[in-house]
Write a protein that holds these residues in place. Structure first.
Motif, short mmCIF file in Angstrom:
data_model
loop_
_atom_site.label_atom_id
_atom_site.label_comp_id
_atom_site.label_asym_id
_atom_site.label_seq_id
_atom_site.Cartn_x
_atom_site.Cartn_y
_atom_site.Cartn_z
N VAL A 198 0.86 -1.17 0.00
CA VAL A 198 0.00 0.00 0.00
C VAL A 198 0.90 1.23 0.00
CG1 VAL A 198 -1.76 1.29 1.25
CG2 VAL A 198 -1.79 -1.22 1.27
N LEU A 199 0.68 2.10 -0.95
CA LEU A 199 1.51 3.30 -1.09
C LEU A 199 0.69 4.52 -0.71
CD1 LEU A 199 4.01 4.82 -2.08
CD2 LEU A 199 3.26 4.45 -4.43
N GLY A 200 0.93 5.02 0.50
CA GLY A 200 0.17 6.14 1.01
C GLY A 200 1.03 7.39 1.20
N GLY A 201 0.46 8.39 1.87
CA GLY A 201 1.18 9.64 2.11
C GLY A 201 0.81 10.68 1.09
N GLY A 202 0.92 11.94 1.49
CA GLY A 202 0.44 13.04 0.66
C GLY A 202 1.14 13.14 -0.68
N VAL A 203 2.46 13.04 -0.71
CA VAL A 203 3.19 13.20 -1.97
C VAL A 203 2.80 12.10 -2.95
CG1 VAL A 203 5.48 13.14 -3.03
CG2 VAL A 203 5.12 14.43 -0.91
N ALA A 204 2.62 10.87 -2.42
CA ALA A 204 2.36 9.72 -3.30
C ALA A 204 1.00 9.78 -3.97
CB ALA A 204 2.51 8.43 -2.51
N GLN A 205 0.10 10.64 -3.46
CA GLN A 205 -1.24 10.71 -4.06
C GLN A 205 -1.32 11.67 -5.24
OE1 GLN A 205 -2.75 8.13 -2.93
NE2 GLN A 205 -1.14 8.06 -1.39
N HIS A 206 -0.19 12.24 -5.65
CA HIS A 206 -0.18 13.12 -6.81
C HIS A 206 -0.80 12.39 -8.02
CE1 HIS A 206 1.30 16.23 -9.51
NE2 HIS A 206 1.64 15.26 -10.32
N PRO A 207 -1.66 13.06 -8.80
CA PRO A 207 -2.33 12.39 -9.92
C PRO A 207 -1.34 11.75 -10.90
CG PRO A 207 -3.29 14.56 -9.56
CD PRO A 207 -2.11 14.46 -8.64
N GLY A 208 -1.57 10.49 -11.17
CA GLY A 208 -0.74 9.79 -12.15
C GLY A 208 0.52 9.17 -11.57
N LEU A 209 0.89 9.55 -10.36
CA LEU A 209 2.18 9.10 -9.84
C LEU A 209 2.20 7.59 -9.59
CD1 LEU A 209 5.00 10.12 -9.04
CD2 LEU A 209 4.17 10.38 -6.71
N HIS A 210 1.12 7.05 -9.05
CA HIS A 210 1.07 5.60 -8.84
C HIS A 210 1.35 4.84 -10.15
CE1 HIS A 210 -0.34 5.94 -4.73
NE2 HIS A 210 -0.51 4.63 -4.65
N GLU A 211 0.73 5.29 -11.24
CA GLU A 211 0.91 4.61 -12.53
C GLU A 211 2.37 4.69 -12.99
OE1 GLU A 211 -1.50 6.68 -11.67
OE2 GLU A 211 -3.25 5.34 -11.81
N MET A 212 2.99 5.87 -12.83
CA MET A 212 4.38 6.01 -13.23
C MET A 212 5.28 5.10 -12.39
SD MET A 212 4.23 10.17 -13.43
CE MET A 212 5.97 10.49 -13.60
N ILE A 213 4.97 5.03 -11.12
CA ILE A 213 5.78 4.20 -10.22
C ILE A 213 5.65 2.72 -10.61
CG2 ILE A 213 5.94 3.36 -7.85
CD1 ILE A 213 5.13 6.26 -6.99
N ARG A 214 4.42 2.28 -10.84
CA ARG A 214 4.21 0.87 -11.17
C ARG A 214 4.99 0.46 -12.41
NH1 ARG A 214 -1.80 2.02 -10.51
NH2 ARG A 214 -2.27 1.53 -8.34
N SER A 215 4.95 1.32 -13.46
CA SER A 215 5.63 0.89 -14.69
C SER A 215 7.14 0.92 -14.48
CB SER A 215 5.19 1.74 -15.88
OG SER A 215 5.77 3.00 -15.83
N ARG A 216 7.64 1.82 -13.64
CA ARG A 216 9.08 1.82 -13.36
C ARG A 216 9.49 0.63 -12.50
NH1 ARG A 216 11.94 6.76 -14.28
NH2 ARG A 216 10.60 8.15 -15.48
N VAL A 217 8.65 0.22 -11.60
CA VAL A 217 8.95 -0.98 -10.81
C VAL A 217 9.11 -2.17 -11.74
CG1 VAL A 217 7.97 -2.66 -9.19
CG2 VAL A 217 7.94 -0.21 -8.63
#
Lengths: 295, 295
Positions: free
Chosen positions: A235-254
């Motif tokens: 689970v990726l929480g916290g204010g910075v991590a909720q930036h729009p689109g950031l989860h998607e960018m992180i997943r593809s980089r992982v």
């Protein structure tokens, strides 16, 4: 007679307290700024006082900012220890709440409790182990639920301070961690972003290059967490991590960094179900604290 | 009638098998090279056969090279999965041994079992949790014993592939990992040293600069493991890690990287008791396998 439980999320910026039996039954909730330890803890006690006076409160759980002492055999068990936050170092948060309320008080780090909250309250998470919670905000912290219990140890996880690859040519920023400079938190926390780009993370435009770099550092941290724990969900929480689109960018980089090495469908095909947002939103911690009081 | 247990350390280079009840009572021991799966597993069965024929063997444990499938619900539980080792991918090691011996067979990764062996047989380790074992040799692997049990998960720990800082100016070597290039294993395994320096690690002189660099990479890996798990002890095994003086160099670099952030006496003062050599020498795995068979 009513039988309620209390949850306290003790953050460095604000405190959140609830009375109830879970996310579906909240009878009272408050949030206030973290000021001096005396004033803040007094507000906590006052919030719960009507319920303790009527004998309705059974137990309380605390999700605390840290570092904290989690060793039950230690004379400073339940203390906030070496925090840079003025006046809070050496505060016996667990003891003061316990003595004032005369109730059992469960105590753990904010991130361990947030992991527990997401694990306990969200049915599809209940069988997932190891289960990790990472927050990216003012600081970066990880909580881990492993083999049926929160992870403790010598102290507690401090994966915000991971040593990760830092391309000095592409990103000459030296980092803001007072201990390590360019550790993960030094490079990717909210204050690191603010210092590097000259404005706070929340005002940086969606298409600012800041977010590519942020995604890269968080992805590297997740890759190392995946190699270390082989978690069944993060689970990726916290204010910075909720930036729009950031989860998607992180997943593809992982996925790019793992490069096919882990032959698991969760990583290869279902990464949207593998690295997820907190189902409890910004209340993973306070409801995790409530759950700790209940078990 | 005698009641013995069997331990099998199934390595990519050699197999070690014992019969007994622990390091203090070994009634038979053998080691042989890992050849084809058929021939190697036949040698395992033949070694145990006299004891199973007389009904003296109660159970067997296997410490396997990997990656392996540890999910008991999976149709390929106990298989070696995607190893690059020719002919060993897809081998049902657990099943073949179990069917031939008609006995309960415990099964885990070589490094999880080595962690368990050091934890189980060494009295001073029994209360330490989390407890980690890291091997640096042909590959780099970590085993973890957390909250009373070995760490499993999506697959199992693969911290040999940690992303760590790599100073390309100081060390332009691109790494040997076929998946990640300059991950930890790509930079610091035995084959990485051999390729970088043009000779095998074991022939590099004690004062060769190779060892400073090696200490640095292993220290960065340990720092990340410490931040992730907050372990109470780390056993550092494997052939490369036993180079004279290397443990000492690693310990001081770990302290330098942590830079006082973790205020634990184990890290600040007692690091010689915190990062230690395997008390069972090169038999942590095989005696861990024996212990798994016993419990």
């Amino acid at each position: 007679m009513n039988r309620w439980y209390g949850g306290i999320e003790a953050g460095g910026t604000k405190f959140v307290c609830v009375v109830g039996t879970g996310p579906g039954e909240v009878v009272a909730e408050t949030r206030f700024s973290t000021t001096s330890p005396d004033e803040t803890i007094r507000q906590v006690i006052e919030f719960f006082e009507p319920y303790t006076r009527r004998g309705e409160l059974v137990a309380v759980g605390i999700a605390s900012f840290g570092p904290v002492d989690l060793n039950p055999a230690s004379p400073t068990y339940g203390y906030i220890t070496t925090t840079p936050k003025p006046n809070w170092g050496g505060v016996d948060l667990h003891g003061q709440v316990q003595h004032a309320l005369h109730l059992p008080v469960a105590f753990d780090t904010d991130v361990n409790v947030a992991a527990f909250g997401e694990h306990y309250w969200i049915p599809e998470n209940r069988l997932l182990d190891p289960f990790l919670y990472i927050t990216v905000g003012t600081g970066i912290g990880i909580g881990a639920f492993v083999n049926g219990r929160p992870l403790h140890g010598l102290i507690h996880a401090e994966a915000g301070h991971f040593a990760i690859p830092h391309n000095w040519e592409g990103d000459p920023f030296p980092g803001v961690c007072p201990y390590h400079g360019d550790c993960l938190e030094g490079l990717a926390s909210g204050p690191a972003m603010a210092r590097r780009w000259g404005e706070p993370a929340e005002t940086l435009p969606v298409d600012h290059p800041a977010w590519n770099l942020e995604a890269e550092y968080i992805a590297l941290a997740l890759v190392n967490l995946i190699y270390a724990f082989s978690p069944q969900r993060i689970v990726l929480g916290g204010g910075v991590a909720q930036h729009p689109g950031l989860h998607e960018m992180i997943r593809s980089r992982v996925q790019r960094h793992l490069n096919g090495y882990l032959r698991s469908p969760m990583v290869l095909e279902k990464i949207d179900d593998y690295i997820v947002k907190p189902a409890l939103g910004n209340r993973s911690g306070v409801f995790g604290a409530l759950a700790m009081a209940m078990i």
